[in-house]
Scaffold this motif. Sequence first.
Motif, short mmCIF file in Angstrom:
data_model
loop_
_atom_site.label_atom_id
_atom_site.label_comp_id
_atom_site.label_asym_id
_atom_site.label_seq_id
_atom_site.Cartn_x
_atom_site.Cartn_y
_atom_site.Cartn_z
N GLY A 151 1.12 -1.11 0.09
CA GLY A 151 0.18 -0.27 -0.32
C GLY A 151 0.49 1.27 0.39
N GLY A 152 -0.18 2.23 0.11
CA GLY A 152 1.43 3.38 -0.45
C GLY A 152 0.12 4.71 -0.65
N VAL A 153 0.96 6.18 -0.20
CA VAL A 153 0.53 7.39 -1.26
C VAL A 153 1.63 7.64 -2.43
N HIS A 154 1.10 8.77 -3.52
CA HIS A 154 1.92 9.11 -4.25
C HIS A 154 0.69 10.68 -4.24
N GLY A 155 1.46 11.37 -4.51
CA GLY A 155 1.27 12.22 -4.45
C GLY A 155 1.18 13.38 -3.61
N TRP A 156 1.71 13.79 -2.54
CA TRP A 156 1.30 13.99 -1.49
C TRP A 156 2.71 14.83 -1.04
N ASN A 157 3.30 15.77 -0.35
CA ASN A 157 4.07 16.69 -0.22
C ASN A 157 4.01 16.24 1.25
N LEU A 158 5.20 16.85 2.72
CA LEU A 158 5.92 15.32 3.18
C LEU A 158 4.87 15.78 4.78
N GLY A 220 -18.15 -5.63 16.55
CA GLY A 220 -17.73 -6.86 16.09
C GLY A 220 -17.45 -7.67 14.80
N TYR A 221 -18.11 -6.92 14.47
CA TYR A 221 -18.16 -7.37 12.23
C TYR A 221 -16.35 -7.73 12.21
N HIS A 222 -16.56 -8.82 11.17
CA HIS A 222 -15.10 -8.93 10.22
C HIS A 222 -15.16 -8.01 9.50
N ILE A 223 -14.06 -7.34 9.95
CA ILE A 223 -13.69 -6.20 8.90
C ILE A 223 -11.82 -7.43 8.25
N GLU A 224 -11.54 -6.81 7.11
CA GLU A 224 -10.85 -7.03 6.29
C GLU A 224 -9.83 -6.09 5.52
N GLU A 225 -8.40 -6.17 5.28
CA GLU A 225 -8.11 -4.90 4.60
C GLU A 225 -7.72 -5.31 3.26
N VAL A 226 -7.56 -4.73 2.76
CA VAL A 226 -6.57 -4.89 1.60
C VAL A 226 -6.12 -3.73 0.86
N PRO A 227 -4.49 -4.10 0.81
CA PRO A 227 -3.58 -2.87 0.20
C PRO A 227 -3.77 -1.94 -0.96
N ILE A 228 -3.97 -0.79 -1.14
CA ILE A 228 -4.29 0.17 -2.15
C ILE A 228 -2.91 1.30 -1.94
N THR A 229 -2.86 1.53 -3.38
CA THR A 229 -2.26 2.88 -3.33
C THR A 229 -2.77 4.38 -3.67
N PHE A 230 -2.61 5.15 -2.32
CA PHE A 230 -3.50 6.23 -2.90
C PHE A 230 -3.05 6.87 -3.98
N VAL A 231 -3.37 7.75 -4.48
CA VAL A 231 -2.44 8.51 -5.57
C VAL A 231 -3.62 9.74 -5.38
N ASP A 232 -2.79 11.13 -5.41
CA ASP A 232 -3.73 12.39 -4.81
C ASP A 232 -3.47 12.88 -6.62
N ARG A 233 -5.40 13.74 -6.50
CA ARG A 233 -6.50 14.46 -7.10
C ARG A 233 -5.38 14.50 -8.33
N VAL A 234 -5.89 14.89 -9.40
CA VAL A 234 -5.19 15.40 -10.63
C VAL A 234 -6.10 16.51 -10.92
N TYR A 235 -7.18 16.52 -11.32
CA TYR A 235 -8.38 17.68 -11.01
C TYR A 235 -9.04 17.84 -9.90
N GLY A 236 -9.10 19.51 -9.84
CA GLY A 236 -9.49 20.13 -8.97
C GLY A 236 -8.75 20.18 -7.49
N SER A 237 -9.94 20.64 -6.41
CA SER A 237 -8.78 21.27 -5.27
C SER A 237 -9.31 20.19 -4.39
N SER A 238 -8.55 19.75 -3.51
CA SER A 238 -8.39 18.81 -1.65
C SER A 238 -10.18 19.60 -1.00
N LYS A 239 -10.60 19.15 -0.58
CA LYS A 239 -11.48 19.48 0.26
C LYS A 239 -11.90 19.50 1.62
#
Length: 259
Positions: A151-158, A220-239
């Motif tokens: 998993g990871g993040v792309h496009g964010w500053n530090l 007590g719900y059964h929760i599972e995780e899937v790794p994803i790569t989050f990419v910062d938006r290309v168009y528009g501005s962050s909310k």
Amino acid sequence: MAKLEEIETEEHGETTMSIKMRRKKKKYSIIIPTYNERLNIALVIYLVFKHLQDFEFEVIIVDDGSPDGTQDVIKQLQNVYGEDRVLLRARPKKLGLGTAYYHGLKHASGDFIIIMDADLSHHPKYLPSFIRKQMETGASIVTGTRYVRNGGVHGWNLIRKLTSRGANVLAQTLLWPGVSDLTGSFRLYERKAFEDIISSVVSKGYVFQMEMIVRASRKGYHIEEVPITFVDRVYGSSKLGGSEILEYLKGLVYLLITT
């Protein structure tokens, strides 16, 4: 190749054919809140249809009165894909993220609810992985995570990375929810679980996702995780801004006291 896939799935107790049969029996309702996403929504919908072509699904777009023409683009998409596959369920103004999902749920006909963002930070290519994980484990919730291997993040500053990571570490320390990414908003829910959890959630904004997963864990719900790569938006501005961060901290204290 097909034979190899069948052998591999047989090791887990199911054949490829049986999984395909189960796919046909289940319907997935994808709820996407939008506000000023005219430049993103068409590509998002195209990618959803591309990656879920083997599944039965509908896309419910909850637009909060976008002034940029987002709804006009959605109506054009309905002409392409059909109004029964792409549903526009607009609201007159911004009323909060949590209420957008609740509004979408009222119009959903699926057995499972998928929530995701419209800004391409959540790539639809991960949707089949969410569905497979749920089928394999029987989980009530499958959540995408940026904070495990692959998993990871792309496009964010530090600063943005430290803010997100710090928010999750703080919540992990205080709330112990049993998942690695509390603030993510890319998830698959069994419909009954979603209806149960959202009925007890009081948050409407940025902290909504954290409250959903914390309450799910407490119930007590059964929760599972899937790794994803989050990419910062290309168009528009962050909310995300200072007010959302303050709201998050208030929500963290609230959940610490009430859960």
